[in-house]
Motif scaffolding. Structure first.
Motif, PDB file in Angstrom:
ATOM      1  N   VAL A  70       0.990  -1.173   0.160  1.00 24.60           N
ATOM      2  CA  VAL A  70      -0.105  -0.031  -0.045  1.00 24.60           C
ATOM      3  C   VAL A  70       0.723   1.306   0.149  1.00 24.60           C
ATOM      4  O   VAL A  70       0.548   2.322  -0.646  1.00 24.60           O
ATOM      5  CB  VAL A  70      -1.082  -0.013   1.239  1.00 24.60           C
ATOM      6  CG1 VAL A  70      -1.377   1.621   1.307  1.00 24.60           C
ATOM      7  CG2 VAL A  70      -1.821  -1.256   0.997  1.00 24.60           C
ATOM      8  N   ALA A  71       2.185   1.201   0.660  1.00 26.02           N
ATOM      9  CA  ALA A  71       3.041   2.420   0.633  1.00 26.02           C
ATOM     10  C   ALA A  71       3.617   2.756  -0.609  1.00 26.02           C
ATOM     11  O   ALA A  71       4.192   3.513  -0.715  1.00 26.02           O
ATOM     12  CB  ALA A  71       4.063   2.016   1.564  1.00 26.02           C
ATOM     13  N   LEU A  72       3.734   1.563  -1.362  1.00 30.39           N
ATOM     14  CA  LEU A  72       4.214   2.006  -2.958  1.00 30.39           C
ATOM     15  C   LEU A  72       3.822   2.978  -3.437  1.00 30.39           C
ATOM     16  O   LEU A  72       2.617   3.421  -3.618  1.00 30.39           O
ATOM     17  CB  LEU A  72       4.056   0.872  -3.850  1.00 30.39           C
ATOM     18  CG  LEU A  72       4.942  -0.545  -3.546  1.00 30.39           C
ATOM     19  CD1 LEU A  72       4.468  -1.706  -4.556  1.00 30.39           C
ATOM     20  CD2 LEU A  72       6.358  -0.195  -4.060  1.00 30.39           C
ATOM     21  N   SER A  73       4.842   3.964  -4.038  1.00 32.47           N
ATOM     22  CA  SER A  73       4.422   5.052  -4.909  1.00 32.47           C
ATOM     23  C   SER A  73       3.934   4.538  -6.570  1.00 32.47           C
ATOM     24  O   SER A  73       4.403   3.354  -6.725  1.00 32.47           O
ATOM     25  CB  SER A  73       5.166   6.047  -4.903  1.00 32.47           C
ATOM     26  OG  SER A  73       6.646   5.864  -5.587  1.00 32.47           O
ATOM     27  N   THR A  74       3.751   5.465  -7.249  1.00 39.43           N
ATOM     28  CA  THR A  74       3.511   5.028  -8.507  1.00 39.43           C
ATOM     29  C   THR A  74       4.916   4.710  -9.493  1.00 39.43           C
ATOM     30  O   THR A  74       5.301   3.991 -10.103  1.00 39.43           O
ATOM     31  CB  THR A  74       2.598   5.962  -9.366  1.00 39.43           C
ATOM     32  OG1 THR A  74       3.210   7.421  -9.070  1.00 39.43           O
ATOM     33  CG2 THR A  74       1.216   5.975  -9.224  1.00 39.43           C
ATOM     34  N   GLU A  97      -2.654  -0.588  -5.102  1.00 41.68           N
ATOM     35  CA  GLU A  97      -3.611   0.218  -5.446  1.00 41.68           C
ATOM     36  C   GLU A  97      -3.610   0.482  -6.914  1.00 41.68           C
ATOM     37  O   GLU A  97      -2.882   0.409  -7.534  1.00 41.68           O
ATOM     38  CB  GLU A  97      -3.234   1.713  -4.557  1.00 41.68           C
ATOM     39  CG  GLU A  97      -3.331   1.620  -3.057  1.00 41.68           C
ATOM     40  CD  GLU A  97      -2.969   2.774  -2.623  1.00 41.68           C
ATOM     41  OE1 GLU A  97      -2.275   3.942  -3.055  1.00 41.68           O
ATOM     42  OE2 GLU A  97      -3.399   3.220  -1.290  1.00 41.68           O
ATOM     43  N   THR A  98      -4.752   0.981  -7.017  1.00 42.15           N
ATOM     44  CA  THR A  98      -5.135   1.001  -8.642  1.00 42.15           C
ATOM     45  C   THR A  98      -4.204   1.836  -9.498  1.00 42.15           C
ATOM     46  O   THR A  98      -3.958   1.744 -10.495  1.00 42.15           O
ATOM     47  CB  THR A  98      -6.617   1.519  -8.888  1.00 42.15           C
ATOM     48  OG1 THR A  98      -6.770   2.750  -8.066  1.00 42.15           O
ATOM     49  CG2 THR A  98      -7.670   0.471  -8.318  1.00 42.15           C
ATOM     50  N   ALA A  99      -3.817   3.102  -8.891  1.00 45.34           N
ATOM     51  CA  ALA A  99      -3.117   3.917  -9.450  1.00 45.34           C
ATOM     52  C   ALA A  99      -1.461   3.281  -9.831  1.00 45.34           C
ATOM     53  O   ALA A  99      -1.033   3.492 -10.631  1.00 45.34           O
ATOM     54  CB  ALA A  99      -2.730   5.164  -8.641  1.00 45.34           C
ATOM     55  N   LEU A 104       1.920  -0.311 -13.950  1.00 48.31           N
ATOM     56  CA  LEU A 104       2.992  -1.599 -14.281  1.00 48.31           C
ATOM     57  C   LEU A 104       3.251  -1.402 -15.677  1.00 48.31           C
ATOM     58  O   LEU A 104       2.326  -1.413 -16.608  1.00 48.31           O
ATOM     59  CB  LEU A 104       2.135  -2.784 -13.810  1.00 48.31           C
ATOM     60  CG  LEU A 104       2.006  -3.149 -12.214  1.00 48.31           C
ATOM     61  CD1 LEU A 104       1.271  -4.456 -11.944  1.00 48.31           C
ATOM     62  CD2 LEU A 104       3.387  -2.997 -11.336  1.00 48.31           C
ATOM     63  N   LYS A 105       4.365  -1.754 -16.185  1.00 47.03           N
ATOM     64  CA  LYS A 105       4.999  -1.838 -17.477  1.00 47.03           C
ATOM     65  C   LYS A 105       4.120  -3.059 -18.073  1.00 47.03           C
ATOM     66  O   LYS A 105       4.117  -3.966 -17.474  1.00 47.03           O
ATOM     67  CB  LYS A 105       6.353  -1.619 -17.546  1.00 47.03           C
ATOM     68  CG  LYS A 105       7.101  -0.402 -17.156  1.00 47.03           C
ATOM     69  CD  LYS A 105       8.542  -0.374 -17.505  1.00 47.03           C
ATOM     70  CE  LYS A 105       9.117   1.068 -17.210  1.00 47.03           C
ATOM     71  NZ  LYS A 105       9.195   1.485 -15.817  1.00 47.03           N
ATOM     72  N   THR A 106       4.000  -3.052 -19.400  1.00 46.74           N
ATOM     73  CA  THR A 106       3.676  -4.059 -20.189  1.00 46.74           C
ATOM     74  C   THR A 106       4.435  -5.412 -19.863  1.00 46.74           C
ATOM     75  O   THR A 106       3.984  -6.604 -19.839  1.00 46.74           O
ATOM     76  CB  THR A 106       3.556  -3.680 -21.463  1.00 46.74           C
ATOM     77  OG1 THR A 106       4.793  -3.373 -22.210  1.00 46.74           O
ATOM     78  CG2 THR A 106       2.500  -2.906 -21.790  1.00 46.74           C
ATOM     79  N   ALA A 107       6.139  -5.054 -19.884  1.00 42.73           N
ATOM     80  CA  ALA A 107       7.044  -6.069 -19.600  1.00 42.73           C
ATOM     81  C   ALA A 107       6.776  -6.822 -18.325  1.00 42.73           C
ATOM     82  O   ALA A 107       6.883  -7.901 -18.080  1.00 42.73           O
ATOM     83  CB  ALA A 107       8.244  -5.642 -19.821  1.00 42.73           C
ATOM     84  N   LEU A 120      -7.408 -10.585  -9.312  1.00 46.44           N
ATOM     85  CA  LEU A 120      -7.294  -9.028  -9.608  1.00 46.44           C
ATOM     86  C   LEU A 120      -8.942  -8.429  -8.995  1.00 46.44           C
ATOM     87  O   LEU A 120      -9.602  -9.117  -9.548  1.00 46.44           O
ATOM     88  CB  LEU A 120      -7.109  -8.687 -10.783  1.00 46.44           C
ATOM     89  CG  LEU A 120      -5.545  -8.973 -11.321  1.00 46.44           C
ATOM     90  CD1 LEU A 120      -5.468  -8.744 -12.663  1.00 46.44           C
ATOM     91  CD2 LEU A 120      -4.648  -8.108 -10.508  1.00 46.44           C
ATOM     92  N   SER A 121      -8.876  -7.376  -8.401  1.00 44.44           N
ATOM     93  CA  SER A 121     -10.218  -6.697  -7.996  1.00 44.44           C
ATOM     94  C   SER A 121     -10.664  -6.046  -9.194  1.00 44.44           C
ATOM     95  O   SER A 121     -10.045  -5.765 -10.403  1.00 44.44           O
ATOM     96  CB  SER A 121      -9.919  -5.547  -6.790  1.00 44.44           C
ATOM     97  OG  SER A 121      -9.166  -4.529  -7.338  1.00 44.44           O
ATOM     98  N   THR A 122     -12.018  -5.948  -9.248  1.00 41.72           N
ATOM     99  CA  THR A 122     -12.720  -5.301 -10.258  1.00 41.72           C
ATOM    100  C   THR A 122     -12.181  -3.847 -10.500  1.00 41.72           C
ATOM    101  O   THR A 122     -11.954  -3.321 -11.761  1.00 41.72           O
ATOM    102  CB  THR A 122     -14.140  -5.259 -10.149  1.00 41.72           C
ATOM    103  OG1 THR A 122     -14.649  -4.592  -8.810  1.00 41.72           O
ATOM    104  CG2 THR A 122     -14.786  -6.438 -10.317  1.00 41.72           C
ATOM    105  N   ASP A 123     -11.781  -3.355  -9.402  1.00 40.47           N
ATOM    106  CA  ASP A 123     -11.171  -1.976  -9.446  1.00 40.47           C
ATOM    107  C   ASP A 123      -9.829  -2.137 -10.393  1.00 40.47           C
ATOM    108  O   ASP A 123      -9.440  -0.996 -10.916  1.00 40.47           O
ATOM    109  CB  ASP A 123     -11.086  -1.421  -8.166  1.00 40.47           C
ATOM    110  CG  ASP A 123     -12.264  -0.779  -7.621  1.00 40.47           C
ATOM    111  OD1 ASP A 123     -13.268  -0.571  -8.349  1.00 40.47           O
ATOM    112  OD2 ASP A 123     -12.413  -0.583  -6.169  1.00 40.47           O
ATOM    113  N   GLN A 124      -8.909  -2.896 -10.081  1.00 36.54           N
ATOM    114  CA  GLN A 124      -7.847  -3.216 -10.569  1.00 36.54           C
ATOM    115  C   GLN A 124      -8.010  -3.424 -12.415  1.00 36.54           C
ATOM    116  O   GLN A 124      -7.251  -2.919 -13.115  1.00 36.54           O
ATOM    117  CB  GLN A 124      -7.048  -4.184 -10.054  1.00 36.54           C
ATOM    118  CG  GLN A 124      -6.387  -3.736  -8.751  1.00 36.54           C
ATOM    119  CD  GLN A 124      -5.922  -4.919  -8.099  1.00 36.54           C
ATOM    120  OE1 GLN A 124      -6.320  -6.034  -7.892  1.00 36.54           O
ATOM    121  NE2 GLN A 124      -4.618  -4.669  -7.243  1.00 36.54           N
ATOM    122  N   ILE A 125      -9.185  -4.124 -12.349  1.00 38.89           N
ATOM    123  CA  ILE A 125      -9.502  -4.254 -13.769  1.00 38.89           C
ATOM    124  C   ILE A 125      -9.844  -3.091 -14.483  1.00 38.89           C
ATOM    125  O   ILE A 125      -9.415  -2.851 -15.610  1.00 38.89           O
ATOM    126  CB  ILE A 125     -10.448  -5.433 -13.920  1.00 38.89           C
ATOM    127  CG1 ILE A 125      -9.952  -6.890 -13.509  1.00 38.89           C
ATOM    128  CG2 ILE A 125     -11.017  -5.450 -15.663  1.00 38.89           C
ATOM    129  CD1 ILE A 125      -9.079  -7.416 -14.220  1.00 38.89           C
TER     130      ILE A 125
END
Length: 321
Positions: A70-74, A97-99, A104-107, A120-125
């Motif tokens: 949760v503490a991760l930044s974008t 978090e969704t942000a 996340l890179k495609t790789a 994966l949550s629906t919010d993440q989708i």
């Protein structure tokens, strides 16, 4: 062994954020899972992208806490590799978090396992970018639940590779919203299997555009249920190739509405097989226009039953050559 890697978990947790941010990448990578788990969220939030990049899969799978996630930044999330993403526990992944998920890179997305995709949550989708959606593989897409499919944004559905579309189950295709169906490219529809098309709902059929129908081949069209045939809008029906019209089954022809019959072009009418023409009801025959009647070949006209001939009005009858 560096000094830091010899510290106890209490000593690790006591390090200042300045000290954490200044740690050499070798020191970060050298922490065992217990030491790694001891990092506070404040400490974790100051890790640089270079430090994030050297975090080991063991640290992530055994030491990473959901609070740290949760503490991760974008910026930190965008530095994760495919191996690192693949090492995340399902609990850790769901906590992302969704942000952060959206950066996340495609790789890195390639590293997601089928088991990870399922949780994966629906919010993440919903947060998926079109680039990320386009990077999904067939195995990953097959793992999506129907609830996740429903949550797909239209732009993401349109970004799915044709090979991915073809790999979806009939239930997954049936779960696509009408907006998603409308957004699919012709090439994506052309990649669908007969089983997938057979499972489409009438609402999904109505949502399809003429270009999507025109990309279907005869086998795909023959897979459509009679309910779906009857649901095709006239503007879509009129755009079908004559080769498609020629291969429709008698059962499919029988369910055409009078509006659908009236919408057929002269060329389409001329392509109707004699068996299919003979299968038309008198109500369908009544709906025929003079241009359609004029397009009938001698073989087609000869196949009409006496009841069908009686149903023709004088103008249509006179138009038959």
């Amino acid at each position: 062994m560096s000094l830091v890697t010899s510290f106890s978990t209490a000593q690790i947790a006591a390090l200042s954020t300045n000290t954490i941010a200044a740690l050499a990448t070798a020191d970060v990578a050298g922490l065992n899972s217990d030491q790694f788990a001891a990092l506070t969220t404040t400490q974790f939030s100051v890790l640089t992208s270079r430090q994030i990049a050297v975090i080991t899969t063991t640290q992530l799978s055994l030491g990473l806490t959901t609070n740290q996630v949760v503490a991760l930044s974008t910026l930190q999330a965008s530095a994760l590799s495919s191996n690192q993403v693949g090492a995340l526990t399902t609990n850790a992944l769901v906590a992302l978090e969704t942000a952060d998920f959206a950066v996340l890179k495609t790789a890195a997305m390639v590293g997601l396992s089928s088991d990870q995709v399922k949780v994966l949550s629906t919010d993440q989708i919903v947060a998926l970018t079109t680039t990320q959606a386009g990077s999904l593989g067939s195995d990953q897409a097959q793992s999506l639940t129907t609830n996740q499919i429903v949550s797909l944004q239209s732009a993401d559905a349109a970004a799915l590779k044709t090979s991915v579309i073809a790999a979806l189950s009939s239930n997954q295709v049936h779960a696509l919203t009408t907006d998603n169906v409308a957004s699919l490219k012709s090439a994506q529809f052309a990649a669908m299997t007969s089983d997938q098309l057979a499972g489409l709902s009438t609402d999904q059929i109505v949502a399809m555009a003429s270009a999507q129908f025109s990309g279907l081949n005869s086998s795909q069209f023959n897979a459509l249920s009679t309910n779906n045939i009857a649901a095709i809008e006239t503007r879509d029906l009129v755009g079908l190739k004559t080769s498609i019209i020629a291969t429709l089954s008698s059962d499919q022809f029988k369910v055409l509405t009078t509006d659908q019959v009236q919408s057929l072009t002269s060329a389409q009418f001329a392509a109707i097989s004699t068996d299919n023409l003979n299968a038309l009801s008198t109500n369908q025959i009544v709906a025929i226009g003079s241009n359609q009647a004029a397009a009938l070949t001698t073989a087609q006209a000869s196949s009409l039953s006496t009841n069908q001939i009686k149903a023709l009005d004088t103008v249509d009858f006179a138009a038959i050559k």
